[in-house]
Design a protein around this motif. Structure first.
Motif: not given
Length: 151
Positions: A104-112
């Motif tokens: 969702t907008n403002n979600s914390d995101v992890v890149f792998r």
């Protein structure tokens, strides 16, 4: 192409649904790439494919009978989106892809970094995925398990 490696957290989908490619990967990914919604071990994320890797995935899926190819490719392309990033490496994630990945907008995101592509996870989905991984096993145990039975 140099491989994309590492896990990067502390990123966030902004209030407008935009995300920035991590600076260390921006040049390797390029300005034009593809996002594809996928499910891995029951957890949902987005795969960011540089154009060359996306074409390789397409080629590998374009196998079998015409009906098989149609079903696989239709599913793959239904969950895909062509992306052009701006000069700061930002791009807007389509609502259907956010829904697909639990973002969702403002979600914390992890890149792998996964070698030739990048996984983009909501922090919650990534935590669900990581919960099934036995961290007491070392990388060589994982390699042995993955190659068992191939001999």
């Amino acid at each position: 192409m140099r491989l994309l490696a590492g896990k990067l957290d502390g990123y966030r989908l902004d209030s407008k649904g935009r995300l920035s490619i991590p600076t260390k990967w921006r040049e390797r990914v390029g300005k034009e790439f593809y996002l594809v919604g996928v499910t891995i071990h029951g957890c949902r994320c987005l795969n960011l494919y540089p154009e060359e890797k996306f074409n390789q995935v397409y080629d590998s899926l374009n196998q079998g009978t015409e009906n098989q190819k149609y079903d696989i490719l239709a599913s793959f392309f239904d969950d895909a989106e062509e992306i052009v990033a701006d000069a700061q490496g930002r791009f807007t994630v389509a609502q259907r892809l956010k829904d697909n990945a639990g973002l969702t907008n403002n979600s914390d995101v992890v890149f792998r970094g996964m070698g030739q592509y990048i996984e983009i996870w909501s922090a919650d989905e990534f935590e669900k995925l990581s919960g099934g991984f036995d961290r007491d096993k070392g990388v060589y145990d994982l390699i042995d398990n993955a190659t068992a039975g191939r001999e």
